[in-house]
Scaffold this motif. Structure first.
Motif, mmCIF file in Angstrom:
data_model
loop_
_atom_site.group_PDB
_atom_site.id
_atom_site.type_symbol
_atom_site.label_atom_id
_atom_site.label_comp_id
_atom_site.label_asym_id
_atom_site.label_seq_id
_atom_site.Cartn_x
_atom_site.Cartn_y
_atom_site.Cartn_z
ATOM 1 N N GLY A 12 -35.835 -130.462 -24.258
ATOM 2 C CA GLY A 12 -36.181 -131.724 -23.615
ATOM 3 C C GLY A 12 -37.635 -131.815 -23.206
ATOM 4 N N ILE A 13 -38.149 -130.802 -22.525
ATOM 5 C CA ILE A 13 -39.545 -130.824 -22.100
ATOM 6 C C ILE A 13 -40.471 -130.611 -23.285
ATOM 7 C CG2 ILE A 13 -41.285 -129.576 -20.758
ATOM 8 C CD1 ILE A 13 -39.203 -129.204 -18.569
ATOM 9 N N GLY A 14 -40.153 -129.643 -24.148
ATOM 10 C CA GLY A 14 -40.995 -129.378 -25.308
ATOM 11 C C GLY A 14 -41.130 -130.579 -26.226
ATOM 12 N N SER A 15 -40.027 -131.281 -26.466
ATOM 13 C CA SER A 15 -40.083 -132.454 -27.343
ATOM 14 C C SER A 15 -40.867 -133.590 -26.708
ATOM 15 C CB SER A 15 -38.669 -132.916 -27.710
ATOM 16 O OG SER A 15 -37.942 -133.320 -26.567
ATOM 17 N N ALA A 16 -40.764 -133.722 -25.371
ATOM 18 C CA ALA A 16 -41.531 -134.757 -24.681
ATOM 19 C C ALA A 16 -43.026 -134.460 -24.755
ATOM 20 C CB ALA A 16 -41.092 -134.860 -23.225
ATOM 21 N N THR A 182 -34.562 -133.669 -15.493
ATOM 22 C CA THR A 182 -33.335 -134.043 -16.184
ATOM 23 C C THR A 182 -33.507 -133.871 -17.688
ATOM 24 O OG1 THR A 182 -32.814 -135.663 -14.478
ATOM 25 C CG2 THR A 182 -31.655 -135.874 -16.576
ATOM 26 N N VAL A 183 -32.797 -132.910 -18.257
ATOM 27 C CA VAL A 183 -32.788 -132.717 -19.699
ATOM 28 C C VAL A 183 -31.353 -132.465 -20.152
ATOM 29 C CG1 VAL A 183 -35.131 -131.812 -19.848
ATOM 30 C CG2 VAL A 183 -33.252 -130.240 -19.501
ATOM 31 N N PRO A 189 -27.693 -125.064 -20.331
ATOM 32 C CA PRO A 189 -27.031 -126.108 -19.553
ATOM 33 C C PRO A 189 -27.038 -125.798 -18.059
ATOM 34 C CG PRO A 189 -25.402 -124.668 -20.537
ATOM 35 C CD PRO A 189 -26.733 -124.217 -21.065
ATOM 36 N N VAL A 190 -26.963 -126.843 -17.239
ATOM 37 C CA VAL A 190 -26.794 -126.682 -15.802
ATOM 38 C C VAL A 190 -25.665 -127.608 -15.353
ATOM 39 C CG1 VAL A 190 -29.205 -126.101 -15.410
ATOM 40 C CG2 VAL A 190 -28.486 -128.479 -15.239
ATOM 41 N N THR A 191 -24.997 -127.225 -14.270
ATOM 42 C CA THR A 191 -23.916 -128.053 -13.746
ATOM 43 C C THR A 191 -24.494 -129.186 -12.904
ATOM 44 O OG1 THR A 191 -23.668 -126.766 -11.717
ATOM 45 C CG2 THR A 191 -22.421 -126.024 -13.657
ATOM 46 N N ARG A 205 -36.118 -137.781 -5.974
ATOM 47 C CA ARG A 205 -35.489 -137.966 -7.274
ATOM 48 C C ARG A 205 -35.791 -136.796 -8.186
ATOM 49 N NH1 ARG A 205 -39.168 -139.196 -11.215
ATOM 50 N NH2 ARG A 205 -41.170 -140.095 -10.572
ATOM 51 N N ARG A 206 -35.045 -136.708 -9.287
ATOM 52 C CA ARG A 206 -35.305 -135.706 -10.305
ATOM 53 C C ARG A 206 -36.494 -136.137 -11.176
ATOM 54 N NH1 ARG A 206 -28.963 -135.070 -12.301
ATOM 55 N NH2 ARG A 206 -28.112 -134.896 -10.179
ATOM 56 N N GLY A 207 -37.131 -135.160 -11.761
ATOM 57 C CA GLY A 207 -38.230 -135.471 -12.655
ATOM 58 C C GLY A 207 -37.743 -135.849 -14.042
ATOM 59 N N GLU A 208 -38.639 -136.387 -14.824
ATOM 60 C CA GLU A 208 -38.371 -136.753 -16.208
ATOM 61 C C GLU A 208 -39.282 -135.946 -17.118
ATOM 62 O OE1 GLU A 208 -35.978 -138.670 -17.217
ATOM 63 O OE2 GLU A 208 -35.339 -139.273 -15.202
ATOM 64 N N PRO A 209 -38.813 -135.582 -18.307
ATOM 65 C CA PRO A 209 -39.648 -134.793 -19.223
ATOM 66 C C PRO A 209 -41.019 -135.403 -19.490
ATOM 67 C CG PRO A 209 -37.396 -134.820 -20.014
ATOM 68 C CD PRO A 209 -37.446 -135.774 -18.842
#
Length: 265
Positions: A12-16, A182-183, A189-191, A205-209
Motif C-alpha cells: 500500500g505505501i510502496g505503491s502510493a 490504512t492499507v 494484515p492487522v486486526t 484519524r488514521r493516515g493514508e498512503p
C-alpha cells in the motif's frame, strides 16, 4: 527525467510512493517479493500516468538480489526503501529464523541497496537521494513486535550513518516514519481492534498512503536539498503524545480549585 527505484512497491505505501513519482513524470523501477502484485501496480501506473515502468521482482532477504538490485535497475536518481516485513510474533515464540528474516528485509537489504546506490553515484559523480521507510515502532515497542521494532530502530541509525558517510559525495539519506496508515495488506494484515488502538493521535484519524508518499517525494526533491540524516515523523502527531488517555487527576481543575492551593503533578 528522474529514475526512481522503489522496493516494496506491491504494498500500500510502496505503491502510493511509486504513483506519486509517476505522476511527476519519473521513470519507475519497482521491486517486490510478489510478482503478481508488482505487475498490478506497474500496469496501473502505465495506464494512469503513461509511466515508463520496469519490474524487478525478488526477495530482499536474498543477499545477492539485494546487492545487485541497484545495478540491475540501471542509473537511479532516487532510491526508496519501502519494503518491510512485520509479522506478529510473541516474544516466547521467537526463533532465530523469524528474527533474522525481519532484520534481513527491514535493515540489511536497505543498507545493501544504499551501499550499491552510493557506489553508483560516487563513480558517476552525481548527487542522489535515498529515503527509507521507518515506523513509530522505532521508538516504541509493542507486544509481538520485538523483531520489527528493533529493525526500525536499526534502520533509523543506518539512515544516519549512511548520511554521514555519503554526504560528502552529494548523496542525501533520510527516512520517513509513518504512524498508523490504512492499507489493505494480505502480506502484513492487522486486526481492526489493533488499528483502532494505535490510530489514536492528536489529529484524530488514521493516515493514508498518499500522505506518506507526499513526504517521501518532498524529501527526495530539491526543496529538501539541505536535509540529510533526518527522520520525518508523519504520524498525525502520535510521536508528540496521545489523546487517548483521560486527565490523570480526576478531581477539580486548577481553575476550579484556585491557583493558591498545593498542586501535585
Amino acid at each position: 527525467m528522474r529514475t526512481v527505484l522503489v522496493t516494496g512497491a506491491g504494498g500500500g505505501i510502496g505503491s502510493a510512493i511509486a504513483d506519486r513519482f509517476a505522476a511527476a513524470g519519473a521513470r519507475l523501477v519497482l521491486s517486490d517479493l510478489r510478482p503478481a502484485e508488482l505487475s498490478t501496480v506497474a500496469s496501473r501506473l502505465r495506464e494512469r500516468h503513461r509511466a515508463e515502468v520496469a519490474e524487478l521482482p525478488g526477495d530482499l532477504a536474498d543477499t545477492g538480489y539485494a546487492e545487485g538490485l541497484v545495478d540491475r535497475a540501471g542509473p537511479v536518481d532516487v532510491l526508496v526503501n519501502a519494503a518491510g516485513s512485520y509479522p506478529a510474533t510473541p516474544l516466547l515464540e521467537m526463533t532465530a529464523a523469524i528474527w533474522d528474516r525481519v532484520q534481513d528485509v527491514n535493515v540489511r537489504a536497505a543498507l545493501l541497496t544504499t551501499v550499491a546506490f552510493g557506489r553508483q553515484h560516487v563513480a558517476s559523480r552525481m548527487p542522489g537521494a535515498v529515503v527509507n521507510i521507518s515506523s513509530g515502532a522505532a521508538t516504541r515497542a509493542r507486544p509481538g513486535a520485538a523483531h520489527y521494532a528493533t529493525s526500525k530502530a536499526a534502520l533509523e541509525m543506518v539512515t544516519k550513518a549512511c548520511a554521514v558517510e555519503l554526504g560528502g559525495h552529494g548523496i542525501r539519506v533520510n527516512a520517513v516514519s509513518p504512524g498508523f496508515v490504512t492499507v489493505d495488506s494480505e502480506a502484513n494484515p492487522v486486526t481492526e481492534a489493533y488499528a483502532a488502538a494505535v490510530a489514536v493521535n492528536p489529529l484524530g484519524r488514521r493516515g493514508e498512503p498518499r500522505e506518506i508518499a507526499d513526504a517521501v517525494f518532498w524529501l527526495a526533491g530539491d526543496e529538501a536539498r539541505w536535509i540529510t540524516g533526518a527522520v520525518l515523523r508523519v504520524d498525525g502527531g502520535s510521536t508528540a503524545g496521545t489523546t487517548g488517555l483521560p486527565l490523570h487527576w480526576a478531581g477539580e481543575t486548577l481553575a476550579q480549585q484556585g491557583m493558591g492551593q498545593d498542586v501535585r503533578v
